[in-house]
Design a protein around this motif. Sequence first.
Motif, short mmCIF file in Angstrom:
data_model
loop_
_atom_site.label_atom_id
_atom_site.label_comp_id
_atom_site.label_asym_id
_atom_site.label_seq_id
_atom_site.Cartn_x
_atom_site.Cartn_y
_atom_site.Cartn_z
N LEU A 1 0.81 -1.21 0.00
CA LEU A 1 0.00 0.00 0.00
C LEU A 1 0.85 1.27 0.00
O LEU A 1 0.31 2.38 0.04
N ALA A 2 2.18 1.12 -0.05
CA ALA A 2 3.06 2.27 0.13
C ALA A 2 2.78 3.38 -0.87
O ALA A 2 2.70 4.56 -0.50
N GLY A 3 2.62 3.04 -2.15
CA GLY A 3 2.38 4.06 -3.15
C GLY A 3 1.06 4.77 -2.94
O GLY A 3 0.96 6.00 -3.09
N SER A 4 0.02 4.02 -2.56
CA SER A 4 -1.29 4.63 -2.30
C SER A 4 -1.24 5.56 -1.10
O SER A 4 -1.83 6.64 -1.10
N ILE A 5 -0.52 5.15 -0.04
CA ILE A 5 -0.41 6.00 1.15
C ILE A 5 0.37 7.27 0.83
O ILE A 5 -0.04 8.38 1.21
#
Length: 409
Positions: free
Chosen positions: A399-403
Amino acid sequence: MAATRPNIPFQNPNSHALKPLKPTSISQFLLKFPALESSNKIRRQCINSRCEITSFEFDKPKNWSDPVRIIQPFSPISNSMAAASASSMDSPTKNVKRVCLFYCDDTKALAERVAAESDAIELRSINWRTFDDGFPNLFIPNAQGIRGQHVAFLASFSSPGVIFEQLSVIYALPKLFISSFTLVLPFFPTGTSERMEDEGDVATAFTLARILSNIPISRGGPTSLVTFDIHALQERFYFGDNILPCFDSGIPLLKNRLQQLPDSDNISVAFPDDGAWKRFHTQLQHFPTIVCAKVREGDKRIVRIKEGDPAGRHVVIVDDLVQSGGTLIECQRVLAAHGATKISAYVTHGIFPNRSWERFEQDNGGNPDNGLTYFWITDSCPLTVRAVKNKPPFEVLSLAGSIAATLQI
């Protein structure tokens, strides 16, 4: 007093001296320079319902060293805004929102991945200690250094024992004179306890929502809460006015991963019950759909296919979370019995209490009766990610990119 428009310098082609050019109408300008009417391109800009010339181009005579320029006049209302805009054009990164991201021990790895997504995110640590009696002894280093900054905290309420110490930090950060505060809680852990079925039931989803709703307000206003695929969308209304919940989803990560598969044109999506279908079918509507349902036969409840045909398809079971995994395994068996050639699964939140992830095995060369081809989860539950790392059929979608993208809102 009415604002006045400043004089605009005009470059005379026959002299290097600058003479003031007063704002003028197009007709007046062409009367002074009739040769420009047919041979030149004139650009007009409407300012406050009044057309004025801002710039023009014309064929350059051989003996001219520089083209004629009319500099765009400054707005009497927003001189400073125009200067800021010009500065941002020269340096686009100046408009990027810089964020100080704090994290707990469980989310350190995810926080590092988030920071790797953007140079505008700076990691900040917290000293997580305990007193001899077991209660938290917490310290935020360089607390004065975050004054006026946008601050976020990446939380993980993986067990009741860690919630209190993280809440202590979450309540403290907005009081440090920061510009804004964002709480990133990828998994809302009490989401499945959202309603009462009998008098005396306690809806702990409501309890946690009310606790988070009382986070102190920062200089920038209420706290922003970012969470992914909360169990029921109506839980939005459990939160009070002092917090702004932002409900994001991990489904785009799944869709990107499915496009990378060699059999991406043979994918069908299966939902284990009507609730999962209502939750996700609009995001996956271009895939053929299969809906399962639990029906009662005697004293047992079994899973059956309600609609759709899995025969000859690579079927991906989609749900928001998994705990013991019993429903997913029953879905796998009924889909295999109806002719699915491959079966995979996706859940945003892999909780897996008591190591229940061990129930899921790989299909060993495309035998859907024996196991799953893939089991995709996100890194919303850090303890699970560490447990299933490098263990097929599990694959983690971060989820890093979305966060990182959400922190720029």
